[in-house]
Design a protein around this motif. Structure first.
Motif, PDB file in Angstrom:
ATOM      1  N   VAL A 301       0.838  -1.210   0.000  1.00 49.14           N
ATOM      2  CA  VAL A 301       0.000   0.000   0.000  1.00 49.14           C
ATOM      3  C   VAL A 301       0.869   1.255   0.000  1.00 49.14           C
ATOM      4  CG1 VAL A 301      -1.690   1.310   1.341  1.00 49.14           C
ATOM      5  CG2 VAL A 301      -1.957  -1.159   1.070  1.00 49.14           C
ATOM      6  N   ILE A 302       1.956   1.235   0.771  1.00 46.16           N
ATOM      7  CA  ILE A 302       2.845   2.404   0.831  1.00 46.16           C
ATOM      8  C   ILE A 302       3.467   2.669  -0.537  1.00 46.16           C
ATOM      9  CG2 ILE A 302       5.012   3.273   1.786  1.00 46.16           C
ATOM     10  CD1 ILE A 302       4.325   1.834   4.387  1.00 46.16           C
ATOM     11  N   ILE A 303       3.956   1.619  -1.194  1.00 40.60           N
ATOM     12  CA  ILE A 303       4.543   1.789  -2.525  1.00 40.60           C
ATOM     13  C   ILE A 303       3.507   2.313  -3.506  1.00 40.60           C
ATOM     14  CG2 ILE A 303       5.560   0.568  -4.487  1.00 40.60           C
ATOM     15  CD1 ILE A 303       6.952  -1.269  -2.511  1.00 40.60           C
ATOM     16  N   ALA A 304       2.278   1.775  -3.436  1.00 39.87           N
ATOM     17  CA  ALA A 304       1.223   2.228  -4.341  1.00 39.87           C
ATOM     18  C   ALA A 304       0.912   3.704  -4.116  1.00 39.87           C
ATOM     19  CB  ALA A 304      -0.032   1.387  -4.136  1.00 39.87           C
ATOM     20  N   ILE A 305       0.891   4.137  -2.868  1.00 37.67           N
ATOM     21  CA  ILE A 305       0.613   5.550  -2.570  1.00 37.67           C
ATOM     22  C   ILE A 305       1.727   6.447  -3.100  1.00 37.67           C
ATOM     23  CG2 ILE A 305       0.401   7.228  -0.700  1.00 37.67           C
ATOM     24  CD1 ILE A 305      -1.047   5.079   0.916  1.00 37.67           C
ATOM     25  N   VAL A 306       2.981   6.051  -2.868  1.00 34.79           N
ATOM     26  CA  VAL A 306       4.115   6.865  -3.329  1.00 34.79           C
ATOM     27  C   VAL A 306       4.131   6.963  -4.849  1.00 34.79           C
ATOM     28  CG1 VAL A 306       6.625   7.012  -3.419  1.00 34.79           C
ATOM     29  CG2 VAL A 306       5.492   6.374  -1.282  1.00 34.79           C
ATOM     30  N   VAL A 307       3.928   5.833  -5.521  1.00 39.75           N
ATOM     31  CA  VAL A 307       3.894   5.846  -6.987  1.00 39.75           C
ATOM     32  C   VAL A 307       2.701   6.670  -7.479  1.00 39.75           C
ATOM     33  CG1 VAL A 307       3.604   4.416  -9.044  1.00 39.75           C
ATOM     34  CG2 VAL A 307       5.125   3.673  -7.214  1.00 39.75           C
ATOM     35  N   GLY A 308       1.565   6.572  -6.795  1.00 43.24           N
ATOM     36  CA  GLY A 308       0.411   7.388  -7.168  1.00 43.24           C
ATOM     37  C   GLY A 308       0.685   8.879  -7.040  1.00 43.24           C
ATOM     38  N   ILE A 309       1.444   9.271  -6.008  1.00 46.62           N
ATOM     39  CA  ILE A 309       1.812  10.684  -5.848  1.00 46.62           C
ATOM     40  C   ILE A 309       2.694  11.131  -7.006  1.00 46.62           C
ATOM     41  CG2 ILE A 309       3.129  12.289  -4.405  1.00 46.62           C
ATOM     42  CD1 ILE A 309       2.164  10.704  -1.977  1.00 46.62           C
ATOM     43  N   PHE A 310       3.627  10.265  -7.421  1.00 46.66           N
ATOM     44  CA  PHE A 310       4.476  10.593  -8.570  1.00 46.66           C
ATOM     45  C   PHE A 310       3.630  10.854  -9.808  1.00 46.66           C
ATOM     46  CE2 PHE A 310       8.197   9.154  -6.248  1.00 46.66           C
ATOM     47  CZ  PHE A 310       9.215   9.898  -6.811  1.00 46.66           C
TER      48      PHE A 310
END
Length: 324
Positions: A301-310
């Motif tokens: 979930v953390i990786i998905a959120i960070v990539v989504g912010i990018f």
């Protein structure tokens, strides 16, 4: 002529000595055959996707809601693993902070170093292909266990780095990997050393920039820095975006180097306790596979959120070439 006229098929059937015509089989279209061939070639990948990726992910999702000590059957406990992680487990927050600090320093440095070396290796000089190959080699071996052992030997108190410092007159017995203040920085340096993949991608993109743009800039009197910031850098922003995302994901998943350098403990004082190393400890040392599965899904979930912010912010700084 009187009477009812029979249909031709009845006439054929009525003729003695002749059997009825067999029914016609539907023809398989060319596109249908191509689709079947395509699915046949895709079937190994599809089986791997279901059996090796999707299946284990669904199982781990189920286990994240259980108490599963590996040697006994899993017991359903609902959201207790997630509640304990967020409210009671201080080591979870420590591992997350260490991973974010590692990411924050190493990813920008990897991208900057790779870009600068790609610009340097874009020169037309004799033997440039040999230099490119040499600079790419660290990416092939940098993530191996052998290099992690070598890195540990390099930065120990009696390692190669301190020996070099003594040769130049700087007496040092500092253990670079044995002190909490510098242990993480040695892993950052090792990650930056593996710049080769990003460098090759940058180099390929630089070669696609039209030379006419630089020629027009030269006519206008633009110097090398002006050409870089006005032409090269804006055109390379999609490649910077790609390399940033790939290195961010890799940084969140870093494991080998921290495990080898710290002997699997994440020390000293948890200064190299990466998130994945902590997940490994809980799952394969403490045999809390349910809790480890919950850690894995939180990382997802953390990786998905960070990539989504990018992706959400890409429109502000990435030039995709279709803007008017």
């Amino acid at each position: 002529m009187t009477g009812t006229t029979r249909p031709p098929d009845e006439i054929v059937q009525a003729r003695p000595g002749r059997s009825p015509a067999p029914p016609r089989r539907p023809r398989t279209s060319r596109s249908g055959l191509e689709n079947r061939a395509g699915y046949a070639f895709l079937s190994p990948w599809l089986l791997g996707l279901v059996g090796i990726t999707v299946g284990p992910m669904l199982v781990s999702l189920y286990l994240s809601f259980t108490d599963y000590p590996i040697l006994a059957a899993p017991e359903w406990i609902g959201l207790d693993n997630y509640r304990r992680m967020l409210t009671e487990d201080a080591t979870f927050l420590t591992s997350l902070k260490v991973t974010i600090a590692y990411l924050a320093f190493s990813v920008p440095l990897v991208v900057i170093v790779a870009l600068l070396l790609a610009l340097l290796l874009n020169q037309k000089v004799r033997g440039i292909s040999i230099y490119r190959a040499v600079f790419y080699v660290p990416s092939l071996i940098g993530g191996s266990v052998a290099i992690a052992f070598l890195w540990r030997w390099l930065f120990e108190s009696d390692g190669i780095l301190n020996s070099i410092l003594r040769v130049v007159g700087l007496e040092s017995t500092w253990s670079w990997i044995g002190h909490p203040d510098t242990a993480l920085s040695t892993l950052v340096v090792l990650n930056v050393w593996q710049f080769g993949a990003a460098m090759i991608i940058f180099l390929a993109a630089i070669k696609q920039i039209p030379a006419s743009l630089y020629e027009a800039a030269l006519v206008d009197g633009a110097g090398p820095f002006r050409r870089f910031f006005s032409i090269t850098l804006p055109i390379l922003t999609p490649i910077i975006f790609f390399n940033m995302i790939m290195n961010v994901i890799a940084a969140f998943q870093a494991f080998n180097t921290a495990y080898v350098v710290s002997d699997g403990t994440g020390g000293p004082a948890n200064s190299t306790l990466f998130y994945t190393l902590y997940l490994y400890q809980r799952g394969f040392i403490d045999f809390e596979m349910g809790y480890a599965s919950a850690l894995g899904w939180v990382l997802f979930v953390i990786i998905a959120i960070v990539v989504g912010i990018f992706f959400a912010t890409a429109g502000r700084w990435v030039y995709f070439g279709d803007e008017k």
